[in-house]
Design an enzyme around this catalytic site. Sequence first.
Site, PDB file in Angstrom:
ATOM      1  N   ASN A  10     -13.599  25.461 -35.687  1.00 15.36           N
ATOM      2  CA  ASN A  10     -12.482  25.149 -34.792  1.00 15.36           C
ATOM      3  C   ASN A  10     -13.052  24.307 -33.655  1.00 15.36           C
ATOM      4  OD1 ASN A  10     -10.285  25.065 -33.100  1.00 15.36           O
ATOM      5  ND2 ASN A  10     -10.346  27.241 -32.559  1.00 15.36           N
ATOM      6  N   LYS A  12     -11.552  22.833 -31.298  1.00 15.88           N
ATOM      7  CA  LYS A  12     -10.799  22.956 -30.045  1.00 15.88           C
ATOM      8  C   LYS A  12     -10.560  21.560 -29.443  1.00 15.88           C
ATOM      9  CE  LYS A  12     -12.419  27.646 -29.638  1.00 15.88           C
ATOM     10  NZ  LYS A  12     -12.748  28.783 -28.786  1.00 15.88           N
ATOM     11  N   HIS A  95      -3.892  30.995 -32.600  1.00 18.48           N
ATOM     12  CA  HIS A  95      -5.167  31.238 -31.926  1.00 18.48           C
ATOM     13  C   HIS A  95      -4.908  31.833 -30.546  1.00 18.48           C
ATOM     14  CE1 HIS A  95      -9.038  30.481 -29.974  1.00 18.48           C
ATOM     15  NE2 HIS A  95      -9.542  30.424 -31.195  1.00 18.48           N
ATOM     16  N   GLU A  97      -6.039  31.231 -27.741  1.00 21.42           N
ATOM     17  CA  GLU A  97      -5.868  30.241 -26.675  1.00 21.42           C
ATOM     18  C   GLU A  97      -4.455  29.649 -26.697  1.00 21.42           C
ATOM     19  OE1 GLU A  97     -10.602  29.337 -26.942  1.00 21.42           O
ATOM     20  OE2 GLU A  97      -9.212  27.872 -27.799  1.00 21.42           O
ATOM     21  N   GLU A 167     -10.416  37.617 -34.270  1.00 20.87           N
ATOM     22  CA  GLU A 167     -11.244  37.153 -33.166  1.00 20.87           C
ATOM     23  C   GLU A 167     -11.001  38.028 -31.942  1.00 20.87           C
ATOM     24  OE1 GLU A 167     -12.350  32.650 -33.543  1.00 20.87           O
ATOM     25  OE2 GLU A 167     -10.359  32.836 -32.685  1.00 20.87           O
ATOM     26  N   GLY A 173     -16.364  32.476 -27.038  1.00 18.07           N
ATOM     27  CA  GLY A 173     -16.989  31.595 -26.068  1.00 18.07           C
ATOM     28  C   GLY A 173     -17.712  32.306 -24.942  1.00 18.07           C
ATOM     29  N   SER A 213     -18.147  33.942 -31.211  1.00 20.13           N
ATOM     30  CA  SER A 213     -19.583  33.730 -31.008  1.00 20.13           C
ATOM     31  C   SER A 213     -20.416  33.927 -32.278  1.00 20.13           C
ATOM     32  CB  SER A 213     -20.103  34.605 -29.856  1.00 20.13           C
ATOM     33  OG  SER A 213     -19.390  34.313 -28.663  1.00 20.13           O
TER      34      SER A 213
END
Length: 249
Positions: A10, A12, A95, A97, A167, A173, A213
């Site tokens: 991904n 991003k 996702h 985010e 996730e 991150g 991660s």
Amino acid sequence: MARRKIVAGNWKMNMTPSEAVALVNTLKPLVASDETDVVFCVPAIDIIPVVEACKGTNIAVGAENMYYEEKGAYTGEIAPNMLTDAGVKYVIIGHSERREYFAESDETVNKKVLKAFEHGLTPIICCGETLTQREQGITIDWIRQQIKIAFLNVTAEQAKAAVIAYEPIWAIGTGKTATTEQAEEVCAAIRACIREIYDEATAEAIRIQYGGSVNGGNAAELFAQADIDGGLVGGASLKEEFGKIVNYK
């Protein structure tokens, strides 16, 4: 039958079109694999040059998002048929985010999942909990709710082809990774939830990724777990290290 591993990057909001092509050319030889499905999920503006750069390789191209309508007055959105026409095979849906910054809900995730299947796109359906939710002991309840709503009106045949990405939001991150036991526990619970909604055959067919991660050092241990079928990889997918994750053995 053993499920085939799938490792998706991904990207991003990273990589201009020219940078994207350069990265693909760097990664192509490193991610060559007969055993693992490899997907690069790239920003919309990069899709066409990346599809071109990936021709003749084992790399499939995915989008990071799409809308649940096929056309219309939805400024800035991208329709599923635009993706398929450009050569896209996968699409990340829901996702964390997107949920946090762009107000996506379980209901909009479900609409997108249904539309993706309608157009022959394989959805990578994301779920995950915050640190607060984990500390409150509601991780499994929360994930089950996300999964049940995401799969509303999805047929068993469609579900078998889907990919779910677990996730934990607190591990994205941050450099923190769920322990192998934590990751496997939730992925096993997701598979159990799919078994409840559908049946054993569907639960055994669906592929569940861990994301948060993932790196060259921890991929082998994570992917060895019974219910972890690969990874959705953020930062490391922009580096040569991604080759080590794909060829984790």
